[in-house]
Design an enzyme around this catalytic site. Structure first.
Site, PDB file in Angstrom:
ATOM      1  N   ASN A  74      -0.528  80.842  81.770  1.00 12.31           N
ATOM      2  CA  ASN A  74       0.154  81.237  82.330  1.00 12.31           C
ATOM      3  C   ASN A  74       1.413  82.293  81.586  1.00 12.31           C
ATOM      4  O   ASN A  74       0.960  83.681  82.318  1.00 12.31           O
ATOM      5  CB  ASN A  74       1.179  80.484  82.776  1.00 12.31           C
ATOM      6  CG  ASN A  74       2.754  79.875  82.526  1.00 12.31           C
ATOM      7  OD1 ASN A  74       2.433  79.430  81.532  1.00 12.31           O
ATOM      8  ND2 ASN A  74       3.677  79.434  82.559  1.00 12.31           N
ATOM      9  N   SER A 104       2.388  71.522  81.077  1.00 14.30           N
ATOM     10  CA  SER A 104       2.511  69.600  82.663  1.00 14.30           C
ATOM     11  C   SER A 104       3.317  68.614  82.938  1.00 14.30           C
ATOM     12  O   SER A 104       3.467  68.593  81.228  1.00 14.30           O
ATOM     13  CB  SER A 104       1.615  69.975  83.793  1.00 14.30           C
ATOM     14  OG  SER A 104       0.335  68.954  82.938  1.00 14.30           O
ATOM     15  N   VAL A 140       0.891  66.080  81.111  1.00 10.94           N
ATOM     16  CA  VAL A 140       0.190  66.150  79.678  1.00 10.94           C
ATOM     17  C   VAL A 140       1.398  65.788  78.904  1.00 10.94           C
ATOM     18  O   VAL A 140       1.230  64.785  78.043  1.00 10.94           O
ATOM     19  CB  VAL A 140      -0.723  67.525  80.378  1.00 10.94           C
ATOM     20  CG1 VAL A 140      -1.022  67.435  78.001  1.00 10.94           C
ATOM     21  CG2 VAL A 140      -1.713  67.494  81.208  1.00 10.94           C
ATOM     22  N   GLY A 141       2.604  66.578  79.276  1.00 12.58           N
ATOM     23  CA  GLY A 141       2.967  66.521  78.379  1.00 12.58           C
ATOM     24  C   GLY A 141       3.897  65.109  77.696  1.00 12.58           C
ATOM     25  O   GLY A 141       4.677  65.232  76.768  1.00 12.58           O
ATOM     26  N   GLU A 190       8.131  71.380  77.160  1.00 10.73           N
ATOM     27  CA  GLU A 190       8.899  72.473  78.084  1.00 10.73           C
ATOM     28  C   GLU A 190       7.207  72.179  79.320  1.00 10.73           C
ATOM     29  O   GLU A 190       6.701  72.768  78.598  1.00 10.73           O
ATOM     30  CB  GLU A 190       8.878  74.381  77.863  1.00 10.73           C
ATOM     31  CG  GLU A 190       9.310  74.738  76.234  1.00 10.73           C
ATOM     32  CD  GLU A 190      10.748  74.709  76.486  1.00 10.73           C
ATOM     33  OE1 GLU A 190      11.287  74.313  78.036  1.00 10.73           O
ATOM     34  OE2 GLU A 190      11.938  74.978  75.830  1.00 10.73           O
ATOM     35  N   CYS A 226       6.942  78.413  84.587  1.00 10.71           N
ATOM     36  CA  CYS A 226       7.877  77.647  85.427  1.00 10.71           C
ATOM     37  C   CYS A 226       9.678  77.744  85.344  1.00 10.71           C
ATOM     38  O   CYS A 226       9.738  76.597  86.045  1.00 10.71           O
ATOM     39  CB  CYS A 226       8.174  76.728  83.661  1.00 10.71           C
ATOM     40  SG  CYS A 226       8.836  78.113  82.059  1.00 10.71           S
ATOM     41  N   GLU A 283      14.262  75.750  72.457  1.00 12.40           N
ATOM     42  CA  GLU A 283      13.379  76.891  72.430  1.00 12.40           C
ATOM     43  C   GLU A 283      14.563  78.103  71.923  1.00 12.40           C
ATOM     44  O   GLU A 283      14.975  77.971  73.156  1.00 12.40           O
ATOM     45  CB  GLU A 283      12.137  77.006  73.005  1.00 12.40           C
ATOM     46  CG  GLU A 283      11.186  75.796  73.063  1.00 12.40           C
ATOM     47  CD  GLU A 283       9.580  76.258  73.497  1.00 12.40           C
ATOM     48  OE1 GLU A 283       9.492  76.628  74.529  1.00 12.40           O
ATOM     49  OE2 GLU A 283       8.430  76.365  72.052  1.00 12.40           O
TER      50      GLU A 283
HETATM   51  P1  NAP Z   1      -1.432  71.295  81.184  1.00 10.05           P
HETATM   52  O1  NAP Z   1      -3.337  71.332  82.161  1.00 10.05           O
HETATM   53  O2  NAP Z   1      -0.315  70.458  81.105  1.00 10.05           O
HETATM   54  O3  NAP Z   1      -2.012  72.939  79.534  1.00 10.05           O
HETATM   55  C1  NAP Z   1      -1.099  72.890  79.123  1.00 10.05           C
HETATM   56  C2  NAP Z   1      -1.306  72.992  77.125  1.00 10.05           C
HETATM   57  O4  NAP Z   1      -1.958  71.432  77.177  1.00 10.05           O
HETATM   58  C3  NAP Z   1      -3.212  73.614  77.146  1.00 10.05           C
HETATM   59  O5  NAP Z   1      -3.448  74.309  76.331  1.00 10.05           O
HETATM   60  C4  NAP Z   1      -3.691  72.661  77.913  1.00 10.05           C
HETATM   61  O6  NAP Z   1      -5.479  72.475  76.942  1.00 10.05           O
HETATM   62  C5  NAP Z   1      -3.514  71.635  76.631  1.00 10.05           C
HETATM   63  N1  NAP Z   1      -3.559  70.342  77.032  1.00 10.05           N
HETATM   64  C6  NAP Z   1      -4.330  69.942  78.633  1.00 10.05           C
HETATM   65  N2  NAP Z   1      -4.687  68.505  78.054  1.00 10.05           N
HETATM   66  C7  NAP Z   1      -3.726  67.781  76.887  1.00 10.05           C
HETATM   67  C8  NAP Z   1      -4.324  66.354  76.116  1.00 10.05           C
HETATM   68  N3  NAP Z   1      -4.464  65.336  76.935  1.00 10.05           N
HETATM   69  N4  NAP Z   1      -3.310  66.488  74.618  1.00 10.05           N
HETATM   70  C9  NAP Z   1      -2.808  67.410  74.901  1.00 10.05           C
HETATM   71  N5  NAP Z   1      -2.662  68.733  74.827  1.00 10.05           N
HETATM   72  C10 NAP Z   1      -3.845  69.393  76.431  1.00 10.05           C
HETATM   73  O7  NAP Z   1      -0.814  73.129  81.699  1.00 10.05           O
HETATM   74  P2  NAP Z   1      -1.575  73.932  82.488  1.00 10.05           P
HETATM   75  O8  NAP Z   1      -1.896  73.484  83.476  1.00 10.05           O
HETATM   76  O9  NAP Z   1      -1.849  75.125  81.340  1.00 10.05           O
HETATM   77  O10 NAP Z   1      -0.166  74.548  83.038  1.00 10.05           O
HETATM   78  C11 NAP Z   1       0.813  74.492  83.554  1.00 10.05           C
HETATM   79  C12 NAP Z   1       2.067  73.516  83.952  1.00 10.05           C
HETATM   80  O11 NAP Z   1       2.655  74.291  82.903  1.00 10.05           O
HETATM   81  C13 NAP Z   1       2.634  73.967  84.986  1.00 10.05           C
HETATM   82  O12 NAP Z   1       3.093  72.542  85.335  1.00 10.05           O
HETATM   83  C14 NAP Z   1       3.778  75.375  84.372  1.00 10.05           C
HETATM   84  O13 NAP Z   1       5.654  74.225  85.074  1.00 10.05           O
HETATM   85  C15 NAP Z   1       4.061  74.082  83.181  1.00 10.05           C
HETATM   86  N6  NAP Z   1       4.749  74.960  82.903  1.00 10.05           N
HETATM   87  C16 NAP Z   1       6.091  75.026  81.596  1.00 10.05           C
HETATM   88  C17 NAP Z   1       6.673  75.920  80.857  1.00 10.05           C
HETATM   89  C18 NAP Z   1       7.712  75.965  80.286  1.00 10.05           C
HETATM   90  O14 NAP Z   1       8.403  76.465  79.464  1.00 10.05           O
HETATM   91  N7  NAP Z   1       8.853  74.451  80.527  1.00 10.05           N
HETATM   92  C19 NAP Z   1       5.603  77.866  80.608  1.00 10.05           C
HETATM   93  C20 NAP Z   1       4.734  77.350  81.215  1.00 10.05           C
HETATM   94  C21 NAP Z   1       3.929  76.383  81.919  1.00 10.05           C
HETATM   95  P3  NAP Z   1      -6.668  73.009  78.204  1.00 10.05           P
HETATM   96  O15 NAP Z   1      -6.852  74.252  77.444  1.00 10.05           O
HETATM   97  O16 NAP Z   1      -7.267  72.101  77.408  1.00 10.05           O
HETATM   98  O17 NAP Z   1      -6.431  72.843  79.504  1.00 10.05           O
END
Ligand code: NAP
Ligand code: MG
Length: 452
Positions: free
Chosen positions: A130, A207, A210-211, A228, A262, A430
């Site tokens: 994002n 997400s 995953v986190g 985050e 987020c 952060e």
């Molecule tokens: P995501 O699916 O959790 O992916 C985030 C990152 O983690 C991507 O680089 C992803 O790689 C990687 N990932 C996926 N599976 C993994 C695993 N098993 N082990 C290690 N890394 C892995 O989230 P998203 O769909 O990209 O982003 C949307 C979500 O992020 C929303 O829920 C949003 O709220 C949250 N978000 C939070 C913040 C904050 O600062 N709090 C900021 C931005 C977004 P891939 O390239 O394979 O997908």
């Protein structure tokens, strides 16, 4: 092996990007281990100078980076330029850290006791799609400043600006191997950061699901992790607020970056006595929100990131009570018109993160009810409070369990103030004055002065 990048504003494929395997990650970590030793041994001023040079290189390429983000992520050009210059500012800010990472001198009998902030070594940073540039910099700038090497995994969907930042670091003179961007999937590259014994800290943004897995993996390796995660932040509007201002600001607080933020204030909680009046004021503000071609300077909101994500966002409108919608272009591209939904407290739309341009409006009865409703969520990232009553602003901002709040505004991110979530929104903070220290561990050394 590669994956295909798609321009979200047209739906057209435009580039193939390499997918790294575990061996490539291991080779990168091995290079990082070597680079980190020399980097940490440099004089603090030399690390500071190198980071300032990196910041200047980013400043000189703001337009190029912004155009890459428009193409790859569909961010409006004005936002993308802000994001690129933010990266330079974050680098400049943490370039001040190497010379300020002071330890303590603690009074102890018979000698001298001092503490050192030692870098972890290699830090692994996992970034979502994002905000590809800004979120990456919140990790790599303070991590490098504290004397660490960084391996960074951008999201598969949006790797281009991170890859370019990696090149700019080298062009600016950062040593080979110190800051490496590795494209690939989360389950391979991201997981290897978690399991690799030489990656000593992980920073994950993404997400909550995953986190949680990443944190569990880091626990098994006993390595610290910063998380985050998601949010369902409340924009609380009291009857004593400047309603015109609150309504005019509300669309930007949730529809910015097409709601893929987020910190999006995706719940608007309105005091019941002004609920109808607030919706009357909100409708023209939503209608005026400019959705369209991200390459145009006048655009406020571009498309969603992917076709799959658009389907997920659309699924939230099934059975929802839509009050009104803004506009969006027709045709190819993953467009979604801003949408305002009237919701009940148990509705899915009021509880789950949509991560799209959809906002749920809910009425509340009084101050205590507003706080209870704002806190009736698993998340706790951001939030806003609109009131002209100072005492109430203080009480409610102390009562809402969120990491980042603003009163009579929607600001959440300033690189020199701390950022991060409570509850299911994350772990650790952060940015802000202490972020470089978060990339160090304290070493305590006692020097005996006894003459014997
Ligand atoms: P995501 O699916 O959790 O992916 C985030 C990152 O983690 C991507 O680089 C992803 O790689 C990687 N990932 C996926 N599976 C993994 C695993 N098993 N082990 C290690 N890394 C892995 O989230 P998203 O769909 O990209 O982003 C949307 C979500 O992020 C929303 O829920 C949003 O709220 C949250 N978000 C939070 C913040 C904050 O600062 N709090 C900021 C931005 C977004 P891939 O390239 O394979 O997908
Ligand atoms: Mg994902």
């Amino acid at each position: 092996m590669t994956f295909t990048l798609i321009d979200p504003s047209t739906g057209a494929a435009f580039r193939e990007v390499h997918r790294a395997d575990v061996e490539e990650v291991d080779a990168a970590v091995a290079r990082a281990v070597v680079a980190q030793r020399s980097w940490a041994a440099l004089a603090p001023v030399a690390r500071a100078d190198a980071l300032r040079a990196f910041a200047r290189a980013v400043e000189e390429h703001i337009d190029e980076l912004a155009r890459l983000e428009v193409l790859n992520s569909g961010h409006p050009i004005g936002s993308a330029r802000w994001e690129a210059s933010h990266v330079a500012q974050v680098l400049n800010f943490y370039a001040g850290a190497p010379e300020r990472l002071s330890g303590q001198q603690i009074p102890v009998a018979g000698g001298l006791d001092v503490t050192f902030h030692e870098p972890y070594g290699v830090v692994g940073i996992i970034v979502p799609w994002n905000f590809p540039m800004t979120i990456a910099s919140w990790g790599f700038a303070p991590a490098l400043a504290a004397g660490n090497a960084v391996v960074l995994k951008p999201a598969e969907l949006t790797p281009l600006t991170a890859v370019r930042l990696g090149e700019l670091a080298l062009e600016a003179g950062l040593p080979e191997g110190l800051f490496q961007v590795i494209t690939g999937s989360g389950s391979i590259v991201g997981q290897r950061f978690v399991s690799h014994p030489d990656v000593r800290k992980v920073v994950f943004t993404g997400s909550t699901a995953v986190g949680t897995d990443v944190a569990a993996g880091c626990a098994r390796e006993l390595k610290p992790v910063t998380l985050e995660l998601g949010g369902k932040s409340a924009n609380i509007v009291f009857a004593d607020a400047d309603l015109e201002k609150a309504a005019a600001a509300a669309p930007g607080a949730v529809f910015d970056n097409a709601g893929q933020d987020c910190c999006a204030r995706s719940r608007i909680l309105v005091e019941r006595s002004v609920y109808d009046r607030f919706l009357e004021l909100l409708e023209p503000a939503v209608a005026a929100w400019r959705v369209g071609d991200p390459a145009l300077e006048s655009t406020e909101m571009g498309p969603l990131i992917s076709a799959a994500h658009r389907s997920t966002v659309a699924s939230f409108l099934e059975g929802a009570d839509v009050a009104f919608r803004g506009s969006a272009p027709e045709g190819d591209g993953f467009w979604f018109a801003p949408t305002v939904v009237l919701a009940g407290r148990e509705d899915r739309i009021a509880r789950e993160e949509v991560f799209g341009p959809v906002v749920a409006v809910l009425p509340f009865d009084d101050e205590a009810d507003a706080i209870a409703l704002a806190n009736d969520t698993a998340y706790g990232l951001a939030g806003s409070i609109w009131t002209e009553n100072l005492g109430r602003a203080v009480r409610v901002s102390r009562g809402v369990k969120s990491g980042v709040l603003s009163v009579n505004s929607h600001s959440s991110v300033r690189y020199w103030t701390p950022f991060g979530g409570m509850k299911a929104s994350g772990l650790g903070r952060e940015l802000g004055p202490d972020a470089a220290e978060h990339f160090t561990e304290t070493k305590n050394v006692f020097f005996a002065t006894d003459a014997s």
